[in-house]
Scaffold this active site. Structure first.
Site, mmCIF file in Angstrom:
data_model
loop_
_atom_site.group_PDB
_atom_site.id
_atom_site.type_symbol
_atom_site.label_atom_id
_atom_site.label_comp_id
_atom_site.label_asym_id
_atom_site.label_seq_id
_atom_site.Cartn_x
_atom_site.Cartn_y
_atom_site.Cartn_z
ATOM 1 N N LYS A 86 59.487 -42.659 80.765
ATOM 2 C CA LYS A 86 58.151 -42.832 80.177
ATOM 3 C C LYS A 86 57.946 -44.321 79.917
ATOM 4 C CE LYS A 86 55.669 -39.861 76.932
ATOM 5 N NZ LYS A 86 55.812 -39.207 75.629
HETATM 6 O O1 G3P Z 1 54.015 -37.683 73.560
HETATM 7 C C1 G3P Z 1 52.893 -38.456 73.291
HETATM 8 C C2 G3P Z 1 51.818 -37.747 72.516
HETATM 9 O O2 G3P Z 1 51.765 -36.399 72.835
HETATM 10 C C3 G3P Z 1 51.843 -38.033 71.036
HETATM 11 O O3 G3P Z 1 50.976 -37.208 70.318
HETATM 12 O O4 G3P Z 1 50.180 -36.297 68.182
HETATM 13 O O5 G3P Z 1 51.547 -38.418 68.189
HETATM 14 O O6 G3P Z 1 49.202 -38.424 69.024
HETATM 15 P P1 G3P Z 1 50.449 -37.604 68.839
#
Ligand code: G3P
Length: 220
Positions: A86
């Protein structure tokens, strides 16, 4: 649409995998920190996740210069065949993605918010592009509409290699529904959202009445 689990929690991954509907896992530094992850254990932790699922497992780089991102990515890719590296969307990340693809390493380009970012990610060789939905909603913009723009735009072109859209930063079953209706390839969801996706009050009510009626049958 495929479901990925957005977590570094081993127990959650094992449980979701046992349901048979999980196609992969995405992690990030925040998720690893949330499970109390230590730097020295990071590679073993990713290796353990890669044993639980044979789907793609995203492990994120934290370097900021292309050569360092590349070196970090190559090291992560050695952990297991199903590791996906990533990389954040930024110029150095694009350059590193091009270098990693040249070595046959699959990249998931993360922190992607706009159509131009997504097209650049795909052009640089990313196998997965992760537009964030919830973080747009957090700043009172429409994350689902932004995701839809990315899905439509990437669908307009042939990048010479497969590019899958991972709907990321998913906060609810409603987000999952919208992502599926627009044809996003994958939704990566926290375990709580996955559980929410299975449940419906009419399912619970229906089960309750079926079981109550079966009691009548048994007692007749
Ligand atoms: O993995 C990246 C993403 O899904 C993070 O989500 O909830 O931290 O904005 P969030």
């Amino acid at each position: 649409m495929k479901f990925f689990l957005d977590t570094a929690d081993i127990a959650e991954i094992e449980e979701a995998c046992s349901w048979g509907a999980l196609s992969g896992v995405t992690t990030n530094p925040t998720l690893y920190s949330r499970v109390g992850g230590k730097l020295a254990d990071f590679e073993n932790h990713i290796a353990r996740i890669c044993e639980i699922t044979d789907g793609p497992v995203s492990a994120e780089t934290v370097s900021l210069q292309r050569d360092e991102i590349y070196a970090e990515g190559m090291k992560l890719a050695e952990i297991a065949d199903n590791v996906v590296v990533k990389v954040p969307t930024m110029p150095e990340g694009l350059a590193a993605t091009k270098m990693l693809r040249a070595q046959g390493v699959h990249v998931n380009m993360t922190l992607c918010f706009t159509v131009p970012q997504a097209i650049l990610a795909a052009r640089s060789g990313a196998a997965y592009v992760s537009p964030f939905v919830g973080r747009f909603d957090d700043i009172t913009e429409d994350g689902i509409s932004q995701l839809n723009d990315v899905v439509v735009a990437l669908g307009n072109y042939d990048f010479g290699h497969d590019v899958e859209v991972i709907a990321a930063s998913i906060r609810s079953a409603h987000h999952v529904t919208q992502a599926a209706l627009m044809g996003a390839d994958i939704a990566t969801v926290p375990f709580g959202v996955l559980k929410q996706c299975v449940k419906h009050p009419l399912t619970d009510r229906g089960l309750e009445s079926f079981l109550a009626d079966w009691e009548k049958v048994k007692n007749s």
